[in-house]
Design a protein around this motif. Structure first.
Motif, PDB file in Angstrom:
ATOM      1  N   VAL A 107       5.144  -3.319  -0.600  1.00  0.00           N
ATOM      2  CA  VAL A 107       3.733  -3.620  -0.886  1.00  0.00           C
ATOM      3  C   VAL A 107       2.877  -2.356  -0.840  1.00  0.00           C
ATOM      4  O   VAL A 107       3.267  -1.337  -0.268  1.00  0.00           O
ATOM      5  N   ASP A 108       1.702  -2.472  -1.442  1.00  0.00           N
ATOM      6  CA  ASP A 108       0.712  -1.405  -1.377  1.00  0.00           C
ATOM      7  C   ASP A 108      -0.673  -2.009  -1.583  1.00  0.00           C
ATOM      8  O   ASP A 108      -0.830  -2.945  -2.369  1.00  0.00           O
ATOM      9  N   ASP A 109      -1.660  -1.483  -0.865  1.00  0.00           N
ATOM     10  CA  ASP A 109      -3.041  -1.970  -1.048  1.00  0.00           C
ATOM     11  C   ASP A 109      -3.993  -0.804  -1.300  1.00  0.00           C
ATOM     12  O   ASP A 109      -5.204  -0.923  -1.132  1.00  0.00           O
ATOM     13  N   SER A 110      -3.446   0.345  -1.737  1.00  0.00           N
ATOM     14  CA  SER A 110      -4.236   1.570  -1.811  1.00  0.00           C
ATOM     15  C   SER A 110      -4.951   1.743  -3.146  1.00  0.00           C
ATOM     16  O   SER A 110      -4.514   1.236  -4.171  1.00  0.00           O
ATOM     17  N   ASP A 111      -6.038   2.521  -3.087  1.00  0.00           N
ATOM     18  CA  ASP A 111      -6.658   2.987  -4.323  1.00  0.00           C
ATOM     19  C   ASP A 111      -6.042   4.347  -4.678  1.00  0.00           C
ATOM     20  O   ASP A 111      -5.075   4.801  -4.045  1.00  0.00           O
ATOM     21  N   ALA A 112      -6.602   5.025  -5.662  1.00  0.00           N
ATOM     22  CA  ALA A 112      -6.026   6.285  -6.132  1.00  0.00           C
ATOM     23  C   ALA A 112      -6.020   7.367  -5.052  1.00  0.00           C
ATOM     24  O   ALA A 112      -5.208   8.299  -5.100  1.00  0.00           O
ATOM     25  N   ASN A 113      -6.914   7.236  -4.066  1.00  0.00           N
ATOM     26  CA  ASN A 113      -7.010   8.230  -2.994  1.00  0.00           C
ATOM     27  C   ASN A 113      -6.267   7.820  -1.726  1.00  0.00           C
ATOM     28  O   ASN A 113      -6.378   8.481  -0.699  1.00  0.00           O
ATOM     29  N   GLY A 114      -5.550   6.701  -1.802  1.00  0.00           N
ATOM     30  CA  GLY A 114      -4.797   6.237  -0.643  1.00  0.00           C
ATOM     31  C   GLY A 114      -5.604   5.417   0.333  1.00  0.00           C
ATOM     32  O   GLY A 114      -5.124   5.097   1.421  1.00  0.00           O
ATOM     33  N   ASN A 115      -6.834   5.066  -0.026  1.00  0.00           N
ATOM     34  CA  ASN A 115      -7.675   4.259   0.851  1.00  0.00           C
ATOM     35  C   ASN A 115      -7.352   2.770   0.680  1.00  0.00           C
ATOM     36  O   ASN A 115      -6.963   2.323  -0.400  1.00  0.00           O
ATOM     37  N   SER A 116      -7.578   2.022   1.739  1.00  0.00           N
ATOM     38  CA  SER A 116      -7.291   0.594   1.710  1.00  0.00           C
ATOM     39  C   SER A 116      -8.274  -0.170   0.822  1.00  0.00           C
ATOM     40  O   SER A 116      -9.487   0.020   0.922  1.00  0.00           O
ATOM     41  N   THR A 117      -7.739  -1.039  -0.026  1.00  0.00           N
ATOM     42  CA  THR A 117      -8.561  -1.971  -0.800  1.00  0.00           C
ATOM     43  C   THR A 117      -8.407  -3.394  -0.282  1.00  0.00           C
ATOM     44  O   THR A 117      -9.215  -4.263  -0.597  1.00  0.00           O
TER      45      THR A 117
END
Length: 210
Positions: free
Chosen positions: A79-89
């Protein structure tokens, strides 16, 4: 202020009193709630942290496999919930394929539950907690699988962020026809302390800033 050992002593003391004065669930609840307030437990924030820190989740679906048809099936999804900068969405994205269990299952019944545990980062083990202890936080997030439309403007940024976290996904997509999905969250349960699970709304979950 209660420390964790002090809380346990308080509960033991309350249990001892119950043998002579009768069990008092209200007193147990009062002690637990007081400690949770002092701990500052934010259940929505804990759910978001569990999701963002996890590289994978356990997923439960209703099986379409002929051998165990209609039984609950469990699987692992990266899984992943990151935006392009690695911040949580907070948006839970994962790849599926029809060659695996979950792919055929969701196409018949797209209701699934993903479980995230603090033990996925070995935080509980490193702090002497058993993974089944309520203080080893976990979250059960239920919802519906939604496959990304590759023509949608959000598709490529979401896929790029996913591949950044899971580089092996490039091979999965090419060799086994994996496709990107997102969980449309319908309910969240968080168990992070004694006293039972807490329900968190999706709006409260997404409102958290990490």
């Amino acid at each position: 202020m209660y420390t964790c050992p002090a809380l346990l002593l308080a509960l033991v003391f309350a249990f001892g009193l119950s043998q002579t004065q009768g069990y008092s669930p209200s007193e147990d609840a009062r002690i637990i709630e007081e400690y949770k307030r002092e701990m500052g437990l934010n259940h929505a924030k804990i759910a978001r942290q569990l999701v963002h820190r996890a590289n994978w989740a356990a997923v439960g679906s209703i099986s379409t496999n002929k051998i165990v048809e209609s039984y609950p099936m469990v699987n692992i999804v990266s899984v992943d919930d990151s935006d392009a900068n690695g911040n949580s969405t907070g948006k839970i994205r994962f790849l599926l394929t029809d060659l695996d269990f979950t792919g055929p299952d969701w196409e018949k019944n797209n209701k699934v539950t993903l479980m995230f545990s603090e033990e996925q980062t070995l935080h509980c083990k490193d702090n002497g907690k058993d993974p089944m202890e309520p203080t080893c936080a976990r979250s059960m997030i239920s919802g519906q699988v939604q496959r990304f439309d590759t023509r949608d403007s959000s598709y490529k940024p979401a896929l790029d962020a996913y591949i950044k976290r899971h580089p092996a996904a490039l091979n999965w997509i090419k060799a086994h026809n994996f496709y990107l999905c997102e969980l449309i969250i319908r309910n969240i349960f968080v168990l992070d302390f004694y006293g039972g699970p807490h329900q968190v709304t999706s709006s409260d979950y997404y409102a958290i800033q990490l």
